[in-house]
Design a protein around this motif. Structure first.
Motif, short mmCIF file in Angstrom:
data_model
loop_
_atom_site.label_atom_id
_atom_site.label_comp_id
_atom_site.label_asym_id
_atom_site.label_seq_id
_atom_site.Cartn_x
_atom_site.Cartn_y
_atom_site.Cartn_z
N PHE A 1 0.85 -1.19 0.00
CA PHE A 1 0.00 0.00 0.00
C PHE A 1 0.88 1.23 0.00
CE2 PHE A 1 0.80 -0.86 4.46
CZ PHE A 1 1.04 0.38 4.99
N ASP A 2 0.26 2.38 -0.25
CA ASP A 2 1.01 3.63 -0.19
C ASP A 2 0.07 4.76 0.23
OD1 ASP A 2 3.19 5.30 -0.29
OD2 ASP A 2 3.27 5.42 -2.46
N LEU B 1 -10.07 11.44 -2.85
CA LEU B 1 -9.29 10.59 -3.73
C LEU B 1 -9.94 9.22 -3.76
CD1 LEU B 1 -6.49 10.37 -5.27
CD2 LEU B 1 -5.69 9.30 -3.17
N MET B 2 -9.87 8.58 -4.89
CA MET B 2 -10.34 7.20 -4.99
C MET B 2 -9.23 6.26 -4.52
SD MET B 2 -13.43 7.32 -6.31
CE MET B 2 -13.84 5.84 -7.19
N ILE B 3 -9.60 5.26 -3.73
CA ILE B 3 -8.65 4.22 -3.33
C ILE B 3 -8.67 3.16 -4.41
CG2 ILE B 3 -8.15 2.41 -1.66
CD1 ILE B 3 -9.62 4.07 0.41
N GLU B 4 -7.50 2.83 -4.92
CA GLU B 4 -7.37 1.77 -5.92
C GLU B 4 -7.14 0.46 -5.18
OE1 GLU B 4 -4.41 0.66 -9.64
OE2 GLU B 4 -4.13 2.53 -8.55
N VAL B 5 -8.05 -0.50 -5.36
CA VAL B 5 -7.96 -1.81 -4.71
C VAL B 5 -7.57 -2.82 -5.78
CG1 VAL B 5 -9.22 -3.57 -3.42
CG2 VAL B 5 -9.72 -1.15 -3.03
N CYS B 6 -6.32 -3.31 -5.70
CA CYS B 6 -5.77 -4.20 -6.73
C CYS B 6 -5.73 -5.64 -6.24
CB CYS B 6 -4.35 -3.76 -7.10
SG CYS B 6 -4.25 -2.06 -7.68
N PHE B 7 -6.29 -6.52 -7.03
CA PHE B 7 -6.32 -7.94 -6.69
C PHE B 7 -5.19 -8.67 -7.41
CE2 PHE B 7 -10.54 -6.19 -6.29
CZ PHE B 7 -10.90 -6.60 -5.02
N ARG B 8 -4.82 -9.84 -6.90
CA ARG B 8 -3.69 -10.57 -7.46
C ARG B 8 -3.91 -10.97 -8.92
NH1 ARG B 8 -5.24 -14.27 -3.56
NH2 ARG B 8 -6.63 -15.82 -4.43
N VAL C 1 -5.23 6.77 1.68
CA VAL C 1 -4.66 5.61 1.00
C VAL C 1 -4.77 5.81 -0.50
CG1 VAL C 1 -4.80 3.12 0.66
CG2 VAL C 1 -5.33 4.10 2.89
N GLU C 2 -3.66 5.67 -1.20
CA GLU C 2 -3.68 5.76 -2.67
C GLU C 2 -4.10 4.43 -3.27
OE1 GLU C 2 -0.81 6.83 -6.46
OE2 GLU C 2 -0.03 7.06 -4.44
N TYR C 3 -3.50 3.34 -2.79
CA TYR C 3 -3.84 2.01 -3.29
C TYR C 3 -3.56 0.96 -2.24
CZ TYR C 3 1.17 1.23 -3.93
OH TYR C 3 2.52 1.10 -3.70
N VAL C 4 -4.19 -0.20 -2.39
CA VAL C 4 -3.83 -1.42 -1.66
C VAL C 4 -3.69 -2.50 -2.72
CG1 VAL C 4 -4.92 -0.81 0.54
CG2 VAL C 4 -6.25 -2.01 -1.18
N GLN C 5 -2.74 -3.40 -2.51
CA GLN C 5 -2.49 -4.45 -3.50
C GLN C 5 -2.31 -5.79 -2.82
OE1 GLN C 5 -0.20 -3.79 -7.10
NE2 GLN C 5 1.20 -5.36 -6.37
#
Length: 130
Positions: free
Chosen positions: A8-9, A19-26, A77-81
């Protein structure tokens, strides 16, 4: 820029704008949530985070996620991966799984998290971006 180099960042270190949180899946799919629309959140040191949005409950399971929980609280949170690096050292933040639940399950999930420190898998959960 995917996959990201970290689990995450933070975003907007000096700003409170939305801001939109980018939720990235595997599997490479992503969902996006309005960070200002988080209505409630819960965190247990067993490293499970729950964040309630109008369209879904975001469940994040991993290790060393205390800083991420704080960033969700601050809406920064910018993104979670999910599973960003199979060789990530044990002391770094790592997200094992991201699960989306129906918002109606909020009370049930937070109670289970409080009592057990974790959430058991459910048949009703939606993995990934389905």
């Amino acid at each position: 820029k995917r996959p990201h180099a970290q689990a995450f960042d933070a975003a907007r270190p000096f700003s409170q704008e939305g801001l939109m949180i980018e939720v990235c899946f595997r599997d490479g799919g992503c969902r996006f949530f309005d960070s200002t629309a988080c209505m409630d959140a819960a965190y247990e040191k067993g490293d499970t985070i729950l964040a309630l949005y109008s369209t879904a409950i975001l469940q994040i399971d991993g290790r060393n996620l205390g800083d991420l929980a704080s960033l969700i609280k601050e809406r920064r949170v910018e993104y979670v991966q999910e599973q960003h690096d199979d060789y990530a050292p044990d002391e770094t933040p790592y997200i094992d799984a991201i699960t989306l639940h129906h918002p109606d399950l909020w009370e049930e999930l937070t109670e289970e998290l409080t009592q057990n420190g974790r959430i058991a898998p459910r048949a009703r959960e939606r993995r990934g971006h389905a």
